[in-house]
Motif scaffolding. Structure first.
Motif, PDB file in Angstrom:
ATOM      1  N   PRO A   1       0.813  -1.207   0.000  1.00 12.94           N
ATOM      2  CA  PRO A   1       0.000   0.000   0.000  1.00 12.94           C
ATOM      3  C   PRO A   1       0.848   1.258   0.000  1.00 12.94           C
ATOM      4  N   THR A   2       0.307   2.310  -0.634  1.00 15.74           N
ATOM      5  CA  THR A   2       0.930   3.619  -0.529  1.00 15.74           C
ATOM      6  C   THR A   2       0.378   4.299   0.714  1.00 15.74           C
ATOM      7  N   LEU A   3       1.246   4.782   1.588  1.00 16.36           N
ATOM      8  CA  LEU A   3       0.825   5.323   2.871  1.00 16.36           C
ATOM      9  C   LEU A   3       1.263   6.763   3.023  1.00 16.36           C
ATOM     10  N   ASP A   4       0.641   7.439   3.987  1.00 18.40           N
ATOM     11  CA  ASP A   4       1.073   8.786   4.292  1.00 18.40           C
ATOM     12  C   ASP A   4       2.285   8.730   5.217  1.00 18.40           C
TER      13      ASP A   4
ATOM     14  N   ARG B   1       2.078   7.101   8.919  1.00 19.21           N
ATOM     15  CA  ARG B   1       2.031   5.635   8.988  1.00 19.21           C
ATOM     16  C   ARG B   1       3.371   5.019   8.600  1.00 19.21           C
ATOM     17  N   VAL B   2       4.088   5.661   7.697  1.00 16.64           N
ATOM     18  CA  VAL B   2       5.415   5.159   7.348  1.00 16.64           C
ATOM     19  C   VAL B   2       6.380   5.338   8.519  1.00 16.64           C
ATOM     20  N   ARG B   3       6.274   6.449   9.231  1.00 19.15           N
ATOM     21  CA  ARG B   3       7.107   6.639  10.437  1.00 19.15           C
ATOM     22  C   ARG B   3       6.828   5.532  11.457  1.00 19.15           C
TER      23      ARG B   3
ATOM     24  N   GLY C   1      10.484  -1.300  13.213  1.00 22.70           N
ATOM     25  CA  GLY C   1      11.540  -2.138  12.674  1.00 22.70           C
ATOM     26  C   GLY C   1      11.284  -2.674  11.281  1.00 22.70           C
ATOM     27  N   ARG C   2      10.254  -2.178  10.618  1.00 19.65           N
ATOM     28  CA  ARG C   2       9.917  -2.666   9.285  1.00 19.65           C
ATOM     29  C   ARG C   2      10.648  -1.862   8.213  1.00 19.65           C
ATOM     30  N   ALA C   3      10.863  -2.482   7.074  1.00 23.51           N
ATOM     31  CA  ALA C   3      11.408  -1.777   5.922  1.00 23.51           C
ATOM     32  C   ALA C   3      10.304  -0.967   5.256  1.00 23.51           C
ATOM     33  N   VAL C   4      10.675   0.188   4.718  1.00 27.23           N
ATOM     34  CA  VAL C   4       9.733   1.039   4.002  1.00 27.23           C
ATOM     35  C   VAL C   4      10.395   1.497   2.701  1.00 27.23           C
ATOM     36  N   VAL C   5       9.578   1.855   1.733  1.00 23.12           N
ATOM     37  CA  VAL C   5      10.069   2.388   0.469  1.00 23.12           C
ATOM     38  C   VAL C   5       9.805   3.886   0.455  1.00 23.12           C
ATOM     39  N   LEU C   6      10.864   4.660   0.200  1.00 27.20           N
ATOM     40  CA  LEU C   6      10.794   6.112   0.294  1.00 27.20           C
ATOM     41  C   LEU C   6      11.164   6.757  -1.036  1.00 27.20           C
TER      42      LEU C   6
ATOM     43  N   VAL D   1       4.900   1.788   1.023  1.00 24.43           N
ATOM     44  CA  VAL D   1       5.492   2.740   0.083  1.00 24.43           C
ATOM     45  C   VAL D   1       4.969   4.131   0.421  1.00 24.43           C
ATOM     46  N   LEU D   2       5.881   5.074   0.622  1.00 26.56           N
ATOM     47  CA  LEU D   2       5.480   6.443   0.940  1.00 26.56           C
ATOM     48  C   LEU D   2       5.128   7.199  -0.336  1.00 26.56           C
ATOM     49  N   ASP D   3       3.939   7.752  -0.361  1.00 26.39           N
ATOM     50  CA  ASP D   3       3.496   8.557  -1.491  1.00 26.39           C
ATOM     51  C   ASP D   3       4.109   9.943  -1.362  1.00 26.39           C
ATOM     52  N   PRO D   4       4.934  10.396  -2.322  1.00 27.54           N
ATOM     53  CA  PRO D   4       5.548  11.724  -2.201  1.00 27.54           C
ATOM     54  C   PRO D   4       4.524  12.842  -2.164  1.00 27.54           C
ATOM     55  N   ALA D   5       3.321  12.594  -2.682  1.00 27.88           N
ATOM     56  CA  ALA D   5       2.279  13.622  -2.647  1.00 27.88           C
ATOM     57  C   ALA D   5       1.844  13.947  -1.223  1.00 27.88           C
TER      58      ALA D   5
END
Length: 231
Positions: free
Chosen positions: A5-8, A11-13, A19-24, A164-168
């Motif tokens: 999912p694309t998150l704000d 939620r990514v923080r 301890g989870r991996a995130v896509v930035l 996945v962090l949405d840059p928007a």
């Protein structure tokens, strides 16, 4: 595998803190990255061996100061290295001082007397990462796939447990033209004598005629000594 999912940013923080991996995202011409507080999380998100070397993200000033104390670089070269990381946004292979004790958190980014550093400090992203002085990072791709250039490409590539962090969702970002060319960051090796080598081509060097032309640009722009390229 379903798309992640694309998150704000909030939620990514939370995911990073857990301890989870995130896509930035990164600004063009760079692709997205996968980051986590533990190297194992980065590697497992990329579907590669858990103990594979990763880059340390020196986005935090305290972390950067500790790392640079361990580098085999004089003051002028260290200043140039900081600029290469923050202004040029390359990934940097930097030499470590012999027999200098390393903090445990630097070991996963160190091998054979060198450390692999990523230092981009994209202003809109800093509120997401600044509470984690130690982060590990790699290009946002699963094994066998190219790095993700868009949020949709990242969502299609990574599983649900890698948000996945949405840059928007980041304040201060501007919409980029559709189809903006992107690539993983160029990796440059800086030797203790100031000589440079192109370890891996990428976004920063691809518009130059060749590796030598790009390295000449870096020498001029960052006050590095003239000389032939080294491995």
């Amino acid at each position: 595998m379903t798309s992640s999912p694309t998150l704000d940013a909030g939620r990514v923080r939370q995911a990073l803190s857990g301890g989870r991996a995130v896509v930035l995202p990164n600004p063009a011409p760079l692709t997205y990255v996968v980051a986590a507080t533990a190297p194992r999380a980065v590697n497992l998100a990329k579907a590669r061996p858990a103990d594979q070397a990763v880059a340390l993200w020196v986005h935090h000033s305290r972390t950067a100061d500790t790392v640079f104390d361990a580098l085999d670089l004089g003051p002028e070269l260290a200043a140039a290295a900081r600029r290469l990381l923050t202004e040029e946004r390359v990934t940097l292979l930097a030499p470590l001082r012999a027999h200098h004790p390393l903090p445990d958190w630097l070991e996963p980014a160190a091998k054979d007397g060198w450390t692999l550093l990523f230092g981009a400090r994209w202003t809109p992203l800093l509120p997401v990462v600044r509470e984690h002085p130690v982060l590990y990072v790699s290009s946002a791709n699963r094994t066998g796939h190219p790095p993700a250039a868009t949020a949709s490409a990242a969502r299609a590539m990574f599983p649900d447990d890698v948000p996945v962090l949405d840059p928007a969702s980041l304040p201060g970002t501007e919409e980029e033209p559709t189809g903006t060319p992107r690539a993983a960051t160029t990796t440059v090796r800086l030797h203790p004598d100031g000589s440079l080598g192109l370890h891996r081509g990428g976004a920063q060097d691809r518009t130059y005629a060749g590796a030598g032309t790009y390295l000449d640009h870096l020498r001029t722009a960052y006050g590095l000594p003239e000389g032939p390229a080294r491995p």
